[in-house]
Design an enzyme around this catalytic site. Sequence first.
Site, PDB file in Angstrom:
ATOM      1  N   ASP A 180       0.855  -1.190   0.000  1.00 19.48           N
ATOM      2  CA  ASP A 180       0.000   0.000   0.000  1.00 19.48           C
ATOM      3  C   ASP A 180       0.885   1.231   0.000  1.00 19.48           C
ATOM      4  O   ASP A 180       1.917   1.269   0.687  1.00 19.48           O
ATOM      5  CB  ASP A 180      -0.903  -0.009   1.243  1.00 19.48           C
ATOM      6  CG  ASP A 180      -2.097   0.911   1.097  1.00 19.48           C
ATOM      7  OD1 ASP A 180      -1.887   2.122   0.916  1.00 19.48           O
ATOM      8  OD2 ASP A 180      -3.238   0.424   1.161  1.00 19.48           O
TER       9      ASP A 180
ATOM     10  N   SER B 236      -1.152  14.484 -13.528  1.00 18.23           N
ATOM     11  CA  SER B 236      -2.504  14.683 -14.040  1.00 18.23           C
ATOM     12  C   SER B 236      -2.696  16.085 -14.596  1.00 18.23           C
ATOM     13  O   SER B 236      -2.159  17.061 -14.052  1.00 18.23           O
ATOM     14  CB  SER B 236      -3.522  14.434 -12.922  1.00 18.23           C
ATOM     15  OG  SER B 236      -4.818  14.855 -13.308  1.00 18.23           O
TER      16      SER B 236
ATOM     17  N   GLU C 173      -5.239  17.703 -14.174  1.00 16.33           N
ATOM     18  CA  GLU C 173      -5.958  18.463 -13.163  1.00 16.33           C
ATOM     19  C   GLU C 173      -5.034  19.441 -12.437  1.00 16.33           C
ATOM     20  O   GLU C 173      -5.509  20.414 -11.840  1.00 16.33           O
ATOM     21  CB  GLU C 173      -6.612  17.515 -12.150  1.00 16.33           C
ATOM     22  CG  GLU C 173      -7.821  16.767 -12.679  1.00 16.33           C
ATOM     23  CD  GLU C 173      -9.059  17.652 -12.795  1.00 16.33           C
ATOM     24  OE1 GLU C 173      -9.168  18.627 -12.024  1.00 16.33           O
ATOM     25  OE2 GLU C 173      -9.919  17.360 -13.656  1.00 16.33           O
TER      26      GLU C 173
ATOM     27  N   TYR D 295      -7.361  16.572  -4.865  1.00 17.76           N
ATOM     28  CA  TYR D 295      -6.712  15.605  -5.744  1.00 17.76           C
ATOM     29  C   TYR D 295      -5.623  16.277  -6.575  1.00 17.76           C
ATOM     30  O   TYR D 295      -4.494  15.768  -6.677  1.00 17.76           O
ATOM     31  CB  TYR D 295      -7.746  14.961  -6.661  1.00 17.76           C
ATOM     32  CG  TYR D 295      -7.144  14.170  -7.810  1.00 17.76           C
ATOM     33  CD1 TYR D 295      -6.587  12.911  -7.591  1.00 17.76           C
ATOM     34  CD2 TYR D 295      -7.128  14.687  -9.104  1.00 17.76           C
ATOM     35  CE1 TYR D 295      -6.030  12.185  -8.640  1.00 17.76           C
ATOM     36  CE2 TYR D 295      -6.576  13.964 -10.152  1.00 17.76           C
ATOM     37  CZ  TYR D 295      -6.024  12.724  -9.917  1.00 17.76           C
ATOM     38  OH  TYR D 295      -5.473  12.011 -10.954  1.00 17.76           O
TER      39      TYR D 295
END
Length: 336
Positions: A63, A130, A132, A153
């Site tokens: 993880d 990204s 974004e 994000y």
Amino acid sequence: MKRALITGITGQDGSYLTEFLLKKGYEVHGIKRRSSSFNTGRLDGVYSDWHDSTSTLFLHFADLADASSLANLLGDIQPDEVYNLAAQSHVRVSFEIPEYTCDVTGTGVLRVLEALRRVGDGARYYQASSSEMFGSAIPPQSETTPFHPRSPYACAKLFGHAITVNYRESYGMFACSGILFNHESPRRGETFVTRKIARAAARIKGGLEQRLFLGNLDARRDWGYAPEYVEAMWLMLQQDQPRDYVIGTGETHSVKEFVACAFEHVGLEWQKYVQIDPRYYRPADVDILLADPDKARIELGWTHKTGFRELVKLMVDAETAALPAPERSLGRARAV
């Protein structure tokens, strides 16, 4: 045989990248999170039981929130290439769980890079940045466009992007970022707007649903086809020097255009079925994203092949094919 490690292997991009690398003759290792339900459906076409001695795809539990699991795995596998695709990647959801988003999507990048610096033995690193991150920056957006993120994000992705540059410059690591604009496919998660639209168009046509609820229809995005974008990731790690690249189509279309194209493809008037739900609005939205992919075209030789309307149609066709048999037949008959 080259060895690659992919975080986020169970996602849309991870599954397509896995298929791409296996065809290239790689041994592929992927990280998956522990879950009480199976979350490897996108890999069904290439995954075989680990008891099969001929398998070249291996999945491991780890993880991005657990630095020790990353370091142990990198030390055991010793990959030639690492593709960090894992993230909490839903923009609207990032406003609801900002701390978790920033920990995994942002600090998670640092954990991978630090583990790679200590035990990676010279592996080349790809960071999934990204579009974004550009947020409200004036389009078209290129590698030199200033960033102005508009969501938790995007802020987390910008940290991951910046720390990748920092590790490249500080430690001489072969670390690069692909600033990918929106890329879609039938494997996109059902809560993402493009998949949501394609699925609703097919199901409304088949009589299984009656309404589609959306937020901002005027937002414009540069949409491409995901399987083509994973090739760009791979190409970045085959270069002599690590550099960052914008990957996109150079075209922008609104959510409303996507809706109109999807419903037109099944012979429906979208205005009769689409309703606006303010709960889907973002606290701060991004009006327009438009890539300037010239650097990737010139240096990587990469260009997109699938156009906007073709992308919409293939996604709707995939949803239609997934309908129960009677509804699928009815949808085809009505569309004629």
